[in-house]
Design a protein around this motif. Structure first.
Motif, PDB file in Angstrom:
ATOM      1  N   ALA A 280      33.947  -5.107 -14.843  1.00 46.66           N
ATOM      2  CA  ALA A 280      32.484  -5.162 -14.679  1.00 46.66           C
ATOM      3  C   ALA A 280      32.040  -6.206 -13.663  1.00 46.66           C
ATOM      4  CB  ALA A 280      31.807  -5.405 -16.028  1.00 46.66           C
ATOM      5  N   PRO A 281      32.693  -6.307 -12.501  1.00 48.73           N
ATOM      6  CA  PRO A 281      32.304  -7.353 -11.556  1.00 48.73           C
ATOM      7  C   PRO A 281      30.905  -7.130 -10.992  1.00 48.73           C
ATOM      8  CG  PRO A 281      33.836  -5.828 -10.528  1.00 48.73           C
ATOM      9  CD  PRO A 281      33.787  -5.470 -11.980  1.00 48.73           C
ATOM     10  N   GLN A 282      30.267  -8.243 -10.642  1.00 53.31           N
ATOM     11  CA  GLN A 282      28.978  -8.202  -9.962  1.00 53.31           C
ATOM     12  C   GLN A 282      28.993  -9.243  -8.857  1.00 53.31           C
ATOM     13  OE1 GLN A 282      24.602  -9.350 -11.343  1.00 53.31           O
ATOM     14  NE2 GLN A 282      25.163  -7.350 -12.188  1.00 53.31           N
ATOM     15  N   SER A 283      28.330  -8.929  -7.740  1.00 53.52           N
ATOM     16  CA  SER A 283      28.339  -9.834  -6.602  1.00 53.52           C
ATOM     17  C   SER A 283      26.925 -10.121  -6.130  1.00 53.52           C
ATOM     18  CB  SER A 283      29.164  -9.244  -5.449  1.00 53.52           C
ATOM     19  OG  SER A 283      28.483  -8.143  -4.857  1.00 53.52           O
ATOM     20  N   THR A 284      26.809 -11.168  -5.321  1.00 54.01           N
ATOM     21  CA  THR A 284      25.541 -11.492  -4.668  1.00 54.01           C
ATOM     22  C   THR A 284      25.843 -12.152  -3.331  1.00 54.01           C
ATOM     23  OG1 THR A 284      23.375 -12.538  -4.993  1.00 54.01           O
ATOM     24  CG2 THR A 284      25.294 -13.826  -5.620  1.00 54.01           C
ATOM     25  N   ARG A 285      24.863 -12.136  -2.454  1.00 50.66           N
ATOM     26  CA  ARG A 285      24.969 -12.850  -1.177  1.00 50.66           C
ATOM     27  C   ARG A 285      24.218 -14.161  -1.332  1.00 50.66           C
ATOM     28  NH1 ARG A 285      22.484 -13.108   4.004  1.00 50.66           N
ATOM     29  NH2 ARG A 285      23.978 -13.069   5.718  1.00 50.66           N
ATOM     30  N   ASP A 286      24.887 -15.284  -1.102  1.00 51.97           N
ATOM     31  CA  ASP A 286      24.222 -16.569  -1.296  1.00 51.97           C
ATOM     32  C   ASP A 286      23.581 -17.058   0.001  1.00 51.97           C
ATOM     33  OD1 ASP A 286      26.267 -17.703   0.231  1.00 51.97           O
ATOM     34  OD2 ASP A 286      27.146 -18.855  -1.411  1.00 51.97           O
ATOM     35  N   ALA A 287      22.949 -18.220  -0.053  1.00 52.19           N
ATOM     36  CA  ALA A 287      22.218 -18.745   1.097  1.00 52.19           C
ATOM     37  C   ALA A 287      23.140 -19.111   2.253  1.00 52.19           C
ATOM     38  CB  ALA A 287      21.392 -19.962   0.677  1.00 52.19           C
ATOM     39  N   LEU A 288      24.432 -19.238   1.972  1.00 52.12           N
ATOM     40  CA  LEU A 288      25.414 -19.520   3.030  1.00 52.12           C
ATOM     41  C   LEU A 288      25.913 -18.240   3.685  1.00 52.12           C
ATOM     42  CD1 LEU A 288      27.510 -22.247   1.164  1.00 52.12           C
ATOM     43  CD2 LEU A 288      25.627 -22.597   2.773  1.00 52.12           C
ATOM     44  N   GLY A 289      25.400 -17.105   3.242  1.00 54.09           N
ATOM     45  CA  GLY A 289      25.821 -15.825   3.800  1.00 54.09           C
ATOM     46  C   GLY A 289      27.098 -15.280   3.205  1.00 54.09           C
ATOM     47  N   ARG A 290      27.585 -15.893   2.136  1.00 49.17           N
ATOM     48  CA  ARG A 290      28.834 -15.464   1.521  1.00 49.17           C
ATOM     49  C   ARG A 290      28.581 -14.377   0.475  1.00 49.17           C
ATOM     50  NH1 ARG A 290      31.278 -21.046  -0.732  1.00 49.17           N
ATOM     51  NH2 ARG A 290      29.354 -20.870  -1.940  1.00 49.17           N
ATOM     52  N   ARG A 291      29.531 -13.472   0.323  1.00 50.14           N
ATOM     53  CA  ARG A 291      29.519 -12.515  -0.773  1.00 50.14           C
ATOM     54  C   ARG A 291      30.310 -13.148  -1.915  1.00 50.14           C
ATOM     55  NH1 ARG A 291      26.444  -8.636  -2.662  1.00 50.14           N
ATOM     56  NH2 ARG A 291      25.885  -8.463  -0.445  1.00 50.14           N
ATOM     57  N   VAL A 292      29.605 -13.526  -3.003  1.00 46.06           N
ATOM     58  CA  VAL A 292      30.207 -14.219  -4.147  1.00 46.06           C
ATOM     59  C   VAL A 292      30.316 -13.236  -5.304  1.00 46.06           C
ATOM     60  CG1 VAL A 292      29.962 -16.123  -5.783  1.00 46.06           C
ATOM     61  CG2 VAL A 292      29.278 -16.433  -3.388  1.00 46.06           C
ATOM     62  N   LEU A 293      31.478 -13.200  -5.944  1.00 49.85           N
ATOM     63  CA  LEU A 293      31.806 -12.204  -6.957  1.00 49.85           C
ATOM     64  C   LEU A 293      32.276 -12.869  -8.239  1.00 49.85           C
ATOM     65  CD1 LEU A 293      32.527  -9.042  -7.430  1.00 49.85           C
ATOM     66  CD2 LEU A 293      34.835  -9.727  -6.760  1.00 49.85           C
ATOM     67  N   PHE A 294      31.785 -12.375  -9.383  1.00 50.15           N
ATOM     68  CA  PHE A 294      32.293 -12.754 -10.698  1.00 50.15           C
ATOM     69  C   PHE A 294      32.742 -11.495 -11.429  1.00 50.15           C
ATOM     70  CE2 PHE A 294      29.684 -16.462  -9.920  1.00 50.15           C
ATOM     71  CZ  PHE A 294      30.239 -17.494 -10.673  1.00 50.15           C
ATOM     72  N   GLY A 295      33.684 -11.648 -12.352  1.00 52.70           N
ATOM     73  CA  GLY A 295      34.086 -10.560 -13.234  1.00 52.70           C
ATOM     74  C   GLY A 295      34.312 -11.084 -14.633  1.00 52.70           C
ATOM     75  N   TRP A 296      34.431 -10.161 -15.572  1.00 52.14           N
ATOM     76  CA  TRP A 296      34.666 -10.491 -16.984  1.00 52.14           C
ATOM     77  C   TRP A 296      36.156 -10.403 -17.271  1.00 52.14           C
ATOM     78  CZ3 TRP A 296      34.036  -5.998 -20.897  1.00 52.14           C
ATOM     79  CH2 TRP A 296      34.432  -6.410 -22.182  1.00 52.14           C
ATOM     80  N   LEU A 297      36.739 -11.504 -17.762  1.00 51.33           N
ATOM     81  CA  LEU A 297      38.138 -11.533 -18.174  1.00 51.33           C
ATOM     82  C   LEU A 297      38.191 -11.229 -19.669  1.00 51.33           C
ATOM     83  CD1 LEU A 297      39.463 -14.754 -16.351  1.00 51.33           C
ATOM     84  CD2 LEU A 297      38.985 -12.483 -15.406  1.00 51.33           C
ATOM     85  N   GLN A 298      38.588 -10.015 -20.009  1.00 50.30           N
ATOM     86  CA  GLN A 298      38.661  -9.618 -21.408  1.00 50.30           C
ATOM     87  C   GLN A 298      39.802 -10.332 -22.125  1.00 50.30           C
ATOM     88  OE1 GLN A 298      38.222  -5.419 -22.283  1.00 50.30           O
ATOM     89  NE2 GLN A 298      37.495  -4.983 -20.220  1.00 50.30           N
ATOM     90  N   GLU A 299      39.790 -10.216 -23.449  1.00 47.73           N
ATOM     91  CA  GLU A 299      40.838 -10.832 -24.265  1.00 47.73           C
ATOM     92  C   GLU A 299      42.081  -9.957 -24.319  1.00 47.73           C
ATOM     93  OE1 GLU A 299      40.767 -13.873 -25.664  1.00 47.73           O
ATOM     94  OE2 GLU A 299      38.754 -14.218 -24.871  1.00 47.73           O
ATOM     95  N   GLY A 300      43.210 -10.603 -24.621  1.00 42.03           N
ATOM     96  CA  GLY A 300      44.463  -9.888 -24.806  1.00 42.03           C
ATOM     97  C   GLY A 300      45.104 -10.205 -26.141  1.00 42.03           C
ATOM     98  N   ARG A 301      44.287 -10.637 -27.098  1.00 38.76           N
ATOM     99  CA  ARG A 301      44.781 -10.886 -28.461  1.00 38.76           C
ATOM    100  C   ARG A 301      43.952 -10.061 -29.434  1.00 38.76           C
ATOM    101  NH1 ARG A 301      42.873 -17.179 -29.561  1.00 38.76           N
ATOM    102  NH2 ARG A 301      40.859 -17.093 -28.482  1.00 38.76           N
ATOM    103  N   ASP A 302      44.407  -9.974 -30.682  1.00 39.37           N
ATOM    104  CA  ASP A 302      43.779  -9.027 -31.606  1.00 39.37           C
ATOM    105  C   ASP A 302      42.457  -9.554 -32.158  1.00 39.37           C
ATOM    106  OD1 ASP A 302      44.387 -10.747 -33.794  1.00 39.37           O
ATOM    107  OD2 ASP A 302      46.279  -9.723 -34.171  1.00 39.37           O
TER     108      ASP A 302
END
Length: 505
Positions: A280-302
């Motif tokens: 489910a990543p989402q990105s934005t363009r910041d004031a420096l002109g960069r494309r910045v991206l975050f994503g969700w790191l799901q769990e791998g335990r029960d």
């Protein structure tokens, strides 16, 4: 995921006592990644750089580490490193279109008015809703016109949620993630003058779920979640997360050309080799002109382990996305993360001979940033080992290899011995590694307790690991064939939060 649709409206006084404190004590909880104060976290939402401040909203349940009655959490930062918890932005209503959850969406600037476009959930339906904010983005008012789209554009869909909204030629345009039954995932395109009255345009692009199977790593799924359309260096990118009947698979992206009301693709690519561990990543363009991206790191335990821990879900480190020489996206952690580095260890150049295994003196821990430049001869592979116990019973291995006959290499994560807990996920992750003629690999590995993010020649691989031994802290390097280590630098990383945080800031 399952969804409990019968819970009453959450209130701050309903937050379980000790939940945040229990979460803070969990040894698997990351310390320099962003995590919610406690409870549940999933998709990044409303990512924006507004008046010099980065705003990260996120799917949040402050009552339990479970995907129920989702709120919008909110955090701010001036440097993408240190975060401040803000008041919860959206709470499910007592009735109406978001009675059962305020699901994923975006933040846009409507003539100076901060405006959220999100999916309200009521029963089994998700429909677009709008909320407007105060100038400081700390309080929000839901629009009385909600839902602003009364129904999906057709009946034969798999789902209808998540939004990408932008301004174009004096009008608002919106993509809503969906899928057409018997066909494949899609992004429905809408247009509006005012963010409230939307005209359906048509599918921007539709995938083919009949090509390949769910076992393939580039199958496009029966529904596209969290669609994100942006342009980078003249190339248009349509990113989405492949979903199928409740199963979250992985993020993919099309490169191509967005023009008029359609997207003409020229290539489909994997965004992160971690599959559902970067979702489910989402990105934005910041004031420096960069494309910045975050994503969700799901769990791998029960689920039992998650419930006991009192928290679930990690936000990825912020990434800068650029266009590589091969026309694919290249990713790297934002440079600002270097502000957290402490106690540098630099090994200098050395060679790892065939079959040897070297433990790196002075490099150990569960909060590390490791950078190394490797040179692989044809047929060689290098393995960086992290979170290794003294007896070797627990160890996580990041392998980069170069084929003997030329061509692209492979980045592979081995988690078979990452944890002695039999319930922890141990499946490997892997993907193609671009190499130049000299076989050079620029490898960066960020270890943050259970969160692991790997970057190799612009490719990314995120995953989760759950060592059980307190001494699983060592770092080493192994080789098949001679491997030249031109440099290896490591730092202990400082935490970004100190102690438990209020569940309702």
């Amino acid at each position: 995921m399952t969804h409990d649709l019968t819970l009453p409206r959450a209130r701050p006084e309903d937050a379980p006592k000790g939940l945040a404190e229990r979460a803070d004590l969990d040894p698997h909880r990351p310390r320099f990644h962003f995590t919610a104060p406690g409870g549940w976290l999933n998709d990044p939402n409303g990512l924006a750089h507004w008046d010099g401040v980065y705003h990260l909203f996120y799917q949040y349940n402050p009552l339990a580490a479970a995907h129920h009655r989702i709120h919008w959490g909110h955090a701010t930062s001036r440097d993408l490193v240190h975060w401040r918890d803000e008041p919860v932005a959206l709470v499910p209503g007592t009735d109406g279109p978001d009675r059962d959850g305020c699901w994923s969406g975006v933040l846009v600037d409507d003539g100076g008015t901060p405006t959220l476009v999100y999916s309200g959930r009521h029963g089994e339906r998700e429909l677009p809703c709008v909320a407007t904010g105060s100038p400081d983005l700390r309080s929000w008012r839901k629009d009385p016109a909600n839902p602003v789209i009364a129904a999906p554009p057709r009946d034969d869909i798999t789902a209808f949620r998540d939004h990408c909204v932008w301004r174009e030629n004096g009008k608002w345009r919106q993509l809503v993630g969906s899928g057409i039954r018997g066909v494949g995932g899609t992004a429905f395109l809408y247009e509006s003058e005012d963010l409230r009255d939307w005209r359906y345009v048509g599918p921007l692009l539709t995938g083919d779920a009949g090509t390949g199977t769910a076992a393939d790593l580039d199958w496009t799924g029966t529904m596209w979640e969290c669609v994100d359309l942006f342009r980078i260096d003249g190339t248009d990118v349509l990113a989405f997360s492949a979903w199928d009947e409740g199963a979250t698979h992985y993020p993919l992206y099309w490169t191509g050309r967005y023009e008029g009301d359609t997207f003409t693709p020229d290539g489909l690519h994997r965004l992160d080799y971690g599959q559902r561990y970067f979702y489910a990543p989402q990105s934005t363009r910041d004031a420096l002109g960069r494309r910045v991206l975050f994503g969700w790191l799901q769990e791998g335990r029960d689920e039992d382990a998650v419930a006991e821990a009192g928290w679930c879900g990690v936000m990825s480190l912020p990434r800068v996305v650029t266009l590589g020489a091969d026309g694919r996206l290249a990713q790297a952690p934002v440079p600002e993360l270097a502000r957290l580095r402490r106690e540098a260890v630099r090994t200098g150049a050395f060679t790892v001979t065939d079959g040897s295994c070297l433990r790196l003196d002075g490099v150990q821990g569960d909060q590390l940033d490791i950078e190394t430049t490797l040179r692989l001869v044809p047929g060689a592979s290098a393995r960086l080992v992290v979170r290794e116990s003294e007896d070797g019973s627990e160890r996580t291995v990041i392998e980069v290899s170069r084929p003997a006959d030329g061509g692209a290499g492979t980045l592979r994560l081995h988690r078979g011995a990452s944890s002695l807990d039999p319930a922890a996920d141990s499946e490997p992750r892997y993907g193609e590694l671009p190499l130049n003629g000299e076989g050079v690999v620029e490898l960066r590995v960020l270890v943050d307790h259970s969160a692991l993010e790997i970057f190799a020649n612009g490719r990314a691989l995120a995953a989760r690991i759950y060592p059980t031994r307190a001494d699983a802290l060592a770092v080493g390097i192994e080789a098949t064939g001679p491997v030249a280590v031109e440099r290896l630098d490591a730092w202990r990383m400082a935490p970004v939060f100190d102690g438990p945080r209020p569940l309702w800031p």
